[in-house]
Design a protein around this motif. Sequence first.
Motif, mmCIF file in Angstrom:
data_model
loop_
_atom_site.group_PDB
_atom_site.id
_atom_site.type_symbol
_atom_site.label_atom_id
_atom_site.label_comp_id
_atom_site.label_asym_id
_atom_site.label_seq_id
_atom_site.Cartn_x
_atom_site.Cartn_y
_atom_site.Cartn_z
ATOM 1 N N MET A 20 -2.344 14.188 -14.434
ATOM 2 C CA MET A 20 -2.715 14.090 -13.027
ATOM 3 C C MET A 20 -2.051 12.890 -12.359
ATOM 4 S SD MET A 20 -6.818 14.840 -13.282
ATOM 5 C CE MET A 20 -7.092 14.457 -11.546
ATOM 6 N N SER A 21 -1.555 11.951 -13.157
ATOM 7 C CA SER A 21 -0.998 10.712 -12.627
ATOM 8 C C SER A 21 0.358 10.932 -11.982
ATOM 9 C CB SER A 21 -0.834 9.671 -13.740
ATOM 10 O OG SER A 21 -2.017 9.480 -14.473
ATOM 11 N N ILE A 22 0.563 10.296 -10.837
ATOM 12 C CA ILE A 22 1.888 10.329 -10.220
ATOM 13 C C ILE A 22 2.895 9.684 -11.163
ATOM 14 C CG2 ILE A 22 3.283 9.433 -8.319
ATOM 15 C CD1 ILE A 22 0.810 9.778 -6.524
ATOM 16 N N ALA A 23 2.500 8.593 -11.823
ATOM 17 C CA ALA A 23 3.402 7.908 -12.745
ATOM 18 C C ALA A 23 3.836 8.824 -13.888
ATOM 19 C CB ALA A 23 2.735 6.649 -13.302
ATOM 20 N N TRP A 24 2.958 9.712 -14.295
ATOM 21 C CA TRP A 24 3.295 10.692 -15.349
ATOM 22 C C TRP A 24 4.426 11.598 -14.873
ATOM 23 C CZ3 TRP A 24 0.204 11.710 -19.960
ATOM 24 C CH2 TRP A 24 0.597 12.856 -20.672
ATOM 25 N N LYS A 25 4.301 12.090 -13.632
ATOM 26 C CA LYS A 25 5.342 12.955 -13.063
ATOM 27 C C LYS A 25 6.647 12.188 -12.905
ATOM 28 C CE LYS A 25 2.453 16.409 -12.420
ATOM 29 N NZ LYS A 25 2.498 17.589 -13.299
ATOM 30 N N VAL A 26 6.550 10.919 -12.513
ATOM 31 C CA VAL A 26 7.754 10.098 -12.367
ATOM 32 C C VAL A 26 8.453 9.961 -13.717
ATOM 33 C CG1 VAL A 26 8.644 7.803 -11.811
ATOM 34 C CG2 VAL A 26 6.871 8.828 -10.371
ATOM 35 N N ALA A 27 7.675 9.713 -14.770
ATOM 36 C CA ALA A 27 8.256 9.562 -16.107
ATOM 37 C C ALA A 27 8.954 10.839 -16.548
ATOM 38 C CB ALA A 27 7.162 9.176 -17.102
ATOM 39 N N GLU A 28 8.312 11.972 -16.345
ATOM 40 C CA GLU A 28 8.929 13.246 -16.732
ATOM 41 C C GLU A 28 10.240 13.474 -15.995
ATOM 42 O OE1 GLU A 28 5.241 16.149 -18.030
ATOM 43 O OE2 GLU A 28 5.682 15.963 -15.889
ATOM 44 N N LEU A 29 10.231 13.212 -14.696
ATOM 45 C CA LEU A 29 11.422 13.455 -13.893
ATOM 46 C C LEU A 29 12.522 12.436 -14.184
ATOM 47 C CD1 LEU A 29 12.546 15.371 -11.783
ATOM 48 C CD2 LEU A 29 11.637 13.866 -10.005
ATOM 49 N N ALA A 30 12.142 11.163 -14.366
ATOM 50 C CA ALA A 30 13.139 10.137 -14.699
ATOM 51 C C ALA A 30 13.820 10.463 -16.022
ATOM 52 C CB ALA A 30 12.470 8.768 -14.763
ATOM 53 N N LYS A 185 19.106 -11.892 -5.895
ATOM 54 C CA LYS A 185 19.491 -11.061 -7.048
ATOM 55 C C LYS A 185 19.902 -9.645 -6.676
ATOM 56 C CE LYS A 185 18.377 -14.181 -10.221
ATOM 57 N NZ LYS A 185 19.361 -14.717 -11.202
ATOM 58 N N LYS A 186 19.918 -9.331 -5.376
ATOM 59 C CA LYS A 186 20.250 -7.975 -4.916
ATOM 60 C C LYS A 186 19.288 -6.915 -5.471
ATOM 61 C CE LYS A 186 23.917 -8.987 -2.443
ATOM 62 N NZ LYS A 186 23.728 -10.464 -2.434
ATOM 63 N N VAL A 187 18.055 -7.340 -5.759
ATOM 64 C CA VAL A 187 17.024 -6.400 -6.213
ATOM 65 C C VAL A 187 16.214 -5.953 -5.000
ATOM 66 C CG1 VAL A 187 14.923 -6.139 -7.586
ATOM 67 C CG2 VAL A 187 16.891 -7.356 -8.535
ATOM 68 N N ARG A 188 15.978 -4.656 -4.892
ATOM 69 C CA ARG A 188 15.254 -4.131 -3.746
ATOM 70 C C ARG A 188 13.814 -3.783 -4.119
ATOM 71 N NH1 ARG A 188 18.742 -0.329 -5.984
ATOM 72 N NH2 ARG A 188 18.093 1.873 -5.902
ATOM 73 N N ILE A 189 12.913 -3.997 -3.171
ATOM 74 C CA ILE A 189 11.482 -3.761 -3.397
ATOM 75 C C ILE A 189 10.932 -2.957 -2.231
ATOM 76 C CG2 ILE A 189 9.234 -4.806 -3.826
ATOM 77 C CD1 ILE A 189 10.672 -7.337 -4.734
ATOM 78 N N ASN A 190 10.294 -1.833 -2.540
ATOM 79 C CA ASN A 190 9.739 -0.958 -1.509
ATOM 80 C C ASN A 190 8.387 -0.397 -1.952
ATOM 81 O OD1 ASN A 190 12.133 -0.565 0.487
ATOM 82 N ND2 ASN A 190 13.057 -0.240 -1.538
ATOM 83 N N THR A 191 7.647 0.091 -0.992
ATOM 84 C CA THR A 191 6.424 0.843 -1.290
ATOM 85 C C THR A 191 6.575 2.254 -0.728
ATOM 86 O OG1 THR A 191 5.354 -0.015 0.724
ATOM 87 C CG2 THR A 191 4.914 -1.168 -1.344
ATOM 88 N N ILE A 192 5.969 3.201 -1.404
ATOM 89 C CA ILE A 192 5.945 4.590 -0.935
ATOM 90 C C ILE A 192 4.508 4.945 -0.581
ATOM 91 C CG2 ILE A 192 6.239 7.006 -1.600
ATOM 92 C CD1 ILE A 192 8.607 6.142 -3.310
ATOM 93 N N SER A 193 4.308 5.305 0.674
ATOM 94 C CA SER A 193 2.982 5.673 1.163
ATOM 95 C C SER A 193 2.820 7.182 1.004
ATOM 96 C CB SER A 193 2.833 5.253 2.627
ATOM 97 O OG SER A 193 1.509 5.417 3.059
ATOM 98 N N GLN A 194 2.077 7.564 -0.010
ATOM 99 C CA GLN A 194 1.963 8.947 -0.444
ATOM 100 C C GLN A 194 0.790 9.658 0.229
ATOM 101 O OE1 GLN A 194 3.538 11.093 -2.058
ATOM 102 N NE2 GLN A 194 2.121 12.507 -3.032
ATOM 103 N N SER A 195 0.911 10.960 0.401
ATOM 104 C CA SER A 195 -0.233 11.770 0.837
ATOM 105 C C SER A 195 -1.402 11.557 -0.121
ATOM 106 C CB SER A 195 0.125 13.257 0.818
ATOM 107 O OG SER A 195 1.129 13.575 1.739
ATOM 108 N N PRO A 196 -2.645 11.762 0.343
ATOM 109 C CA PRO A 196 -3.769 11.690 -0.598
ATOM 110 C C PRO A 196 -3.554 12.694 -1.728
ATOM 111 C CG PRO A 196 -4.440 12.771 1.442
ATOM 112 C CD PRO A 196 -3.090 12.175 1.682
ATOM 113 N N THR A 197 -3.705 12.231 -2.949
ATOM 114 C CA THR A 197 -3.375 13.033 -4.122
ATOM 115 C C THR A 197 -4.494 12.912 -5.141
ATOM 116 O OG1 THR A 197 -1.046 12.458 -3.741
ATOM 117 C CG2 THR A 197 -1.587 13.458 -5.865
ATOM 118 N N ILE A 198 -4.897 14.018 -5.718
ATOM 119 C CA ILE A 198 -5.944 13.969 -6.740
ATOM 120 C C ILE A 198 -5.378 13.359 -8.011
ATOM 121 C CG2 ILE A 198 -7.377 15.350 -8.300
ATOM 122 C CD1 ILE A 198 -8.644 15.128 -5.658
ATOM 123 N N THR A 199 -5.789 12.135 -8.279
ATOM 124 C CA THR A 199 -5.485 11.447 -9.534
ATOM 125 C C THR A 199 -6.809 10.950 -10.094
ATOM 126 O OG1 THR A 199 -5.196 9.298 -8.452
ATOM 127 C CG2 THR A 199 -3.231 10.700 -8.655
#
Length: 284
Positions: A20-30, A185-199
């Motif tokens: 159910m975790s978004i991070a889980w989906k990110v790991a699979e796709l990455a 260091k040329k490192v970029r930092i962002n946030t992603i504002s996601q739709s409400p998601t069942i986690t």
Amino acid sequence: MGCNLLKGKRGIIFGALNDMSIAWKVAELAHEEGAIFTLSNTHIACRMGNVVELAKKTGSELIPADATNVEDLENVFKTSMEVLGGKIDFVLHSIGMSLNVRKKRVYNDLDYNFLSKTLDISAISFHKMIQTAYKLDAINEWGSIVALSYVAAQRTLYGYNDMADAKALLESIARSFGYIYGREKKVRINTISQSPTITTAGSGVKGINSLIDFSDRMSPLGNADALDCAKYCVTMFSDYTRKVTMQNLFNDGGFSSMGMSLRAMDQYNKSFDPEELAEDGSEI
């Protein structure tokens, strides 16, 4: 079949718990897109959760850590660089928890000890994570750090409680540290504002199912689901977004730009007795 968008890149994904975790989906796709990475979650989540299954599936090492503990974070980054064979190219912060929400303490009756924990776990851990990486010089130039946020950082949404304060702080950290890390260091930092998601965490928010339905009806494209978010994260990790930093990026089907939709107006009008409405549909 992936497109090798992250081929040759090394990463750390914090917060995957179950499918159910978004991070889980990110790991699979990455993984599908060619990245190698480590996974990290709390010690108890690593022992009792399903993340061990994800680690096996993606060929990743699982490193237990309390994200509010700097020593644990140092171990995650040092171990990850050893295991992966070099500096890190991307980091995902997908961590959030509110004891006030869990204990059903409303916003005008917060337990302040709970609030401190909410802020530490859900936002200050992001600063600790970035600062640890910065001091260890653990991230390659043009690396990408992403945290997951929500529109309640800018708008008042009933039931989101002190997590709204945490998300506002999270986004501020991305801007403030994004300037320093980008400049030096040329490192970029962002946030992603996601739709409400069942986690697992999101399911504790009061009225979450109604909130999801409302935002889906309000959004011209409908809600973005966990896989949509994972695709956006992977794009932000890739070289195609090298000059995007210090931004809060909405992945919500257009909800954040809406005031009133036709569907919502129709539903609003239906809530009145016909006698209470003028001929043009407006309230008398």
